[in-house]
Design a protein around this motif. Structure first.
Motif, short mmCIF file in Angstrom:
data_model
loop_
_atom_site.label_atom_id
_atom_site.label_comp_id
_atom_site.label_asym_id
_atom_site.label_seq_id
_atom_site.Cartn_x
_atom_site.Cartn_y
_atom_site.Cartn_z
N ILE A 1 -19.90 15.55 -12.54
CA ILE A 1 -20.63 15.93 -11.20
C ILE A 1 -20.72 17.49 -11.44
O ILE A 1 -19.65 18.22 -11.31
N ILE B 1 -15.62 17.78 -11.89
CA ILE B 1 -16.72 18.58 -11.08
C ILE B 1 -16.75 19.81 -11.46
O ILE B 1 -15.76 20.68 -11.67
N GLU C 1 -17.13 11.64 -6.90
CA GLU C 1 -15.75 11.76 -7.71
C GLU C 1 -14.98 10.60 -7.15
O GLU C 1 -14.54 9.81 -8.26
N VAL D 1 -21.93 20.84 -9.59
CA VAL D 1 -22.50 21.58 -8.23
C VAL D 1 -23.07 22.71 -8.44
O VAL D 1 -22.10 23.79 -9.08
N ALA E 1 -19.87 16.13 -3.61
CA ALA E 1 -19.29 15.95 -4.70
C ALA E 1 -18.13 15.27 -4.98
O ALA E 1 -17.93 14.71 -5.79
N VAL F 1 -25.52 18.37 -7.97
CA VAL F 1 -25.63 18.48 -6.45
C VAL F 1 -25.87 19.89 -6.09
O VAL F 1 -25.28 20.91 -6.62
N ILE G 1 -28.99 15.26 -4.36
CA ILE G 1 -28.34 14.75 -5.61
C ILE G 1 -29.35 14.42 -6.63
O ILE G 1 -30.30 13.66 -6.18
#
Length: 260
Positions: A62, A2, A138, A64, A134, A88, A79
């Motif tokens: 991912i 992330i 994951e 953010v 997020a 995100v 998303i």
């Protein structure tokens, strides 16, 4: 994995709180701070940071992004699945370059009531919505389990340069921490102009000529231009701030011509 991109800085506990939420849900998550130095409320700068960085992370990462002056308003929390990764954040244009550069992308509007942490206010969706979403991604939850299909994403105006004969007219889209002025003129534009130009390429910025060179130390006397490693033309002043010297900021006009 992330990544986090925000305009929070580190003076407040906001970044740490987001990480705490993520790790409380997904304790084994690997979290990377992409940047927390985006200028406050500068959505376009965040869009550029994400759009030039995601490809350097593993597929399925991912990302953010929280630069969100409209937090708490009717703007959608989303998303986006694009370019082999998940993104995100708020639907405020922060994912504009991904929509432009990725051939396919699917968006979902996050079901905030189901996903959000309890909160007495509505000022920190980074902590209460985006971080837990997020973390759930994951852990393997699908976007379709976290929201509903969403169309009509907001995009920012990132126009390309205009070309007339042997001249490109563009503009500055970002000034980095070194004072380099990154423009909307891309390497493909430069190469196309080089193919029809009569001589060396020269940029004009802030009323000064900026010859095109290959690397910073090749332009040690006065302002110069080069194509940076992200594929954008930038104006620089060796070991100084070109933006300060030439009075450049986002929106400043740039010309690139074939020197006769």
């Amino acid at each position: 994995m992330i990544t986090l991109t925000t305009d929070f800085g580190f003076a407040e506990p906001f970044v740490g709180q987001m990480k705490g939420v993520i790790l409380s849900i997904a304790p084994k998550a690997s979290i990377v701070d992409l940047t927390h130095g985006i200028r406050a409320h500068d959505i376009a700068a965040a869009a550029l940071a994400i759009g030039t960085s995601y490809r350097y992370f593993p597929e399925g990462a991912i990302h953010v992004a929280v630069v969100d002056p409209g937090v708490g308003s009717s703007r959608a929390p989303i998303i986006l699945e694009a370019c082999g990764s998940y993104f995100v954040g708020p639907d405020n244009g922060i994912f504009t370059l991904l929509k432009r550069d990725c051939s396919e992308g699917i968006a979902w509007r996050i079901n905030s009531r189901d996903m959000a942490l309890d909160s007495p206010g509505n000022t920190f969706h980074g902590r209460h919505i985006f971080a837990p979403v997020a973390a759930r991604l994951e852990l393997g939850q699908s976007p379709s389990a976290l929201g509903k299909p969403f169309d009509g994403m907001v995009t920012l105006p990132f126009p390309g340069p205009a070309r007339e004969g042997c001249e490109l007219r563009g503009e500055v889209i970002h000034v980095d921490v070194f004072g380099n002025a990154i423009t909307n003129i891309r390497v493909t534009d430069v190469e196309a102009l080089r193919g029809v130009s009569r001589g060396a390429l020269v940029a004009e910025a802030g009323g000064e000529r900026c010859p095109l060179v290959g690397y910073y130390a090749e332009g040690v006397s006065g302002p110069h231009a080069l194509v940076n490693s992200d594929g954008y033309l930038e104006i620089f002043l060796f070991e100084e701030s070109a933006a300060l010297r030439l009075g450049l900021d986002a929106g400043s006009k740039i010309r690139l011509t074939g020197d006769s």
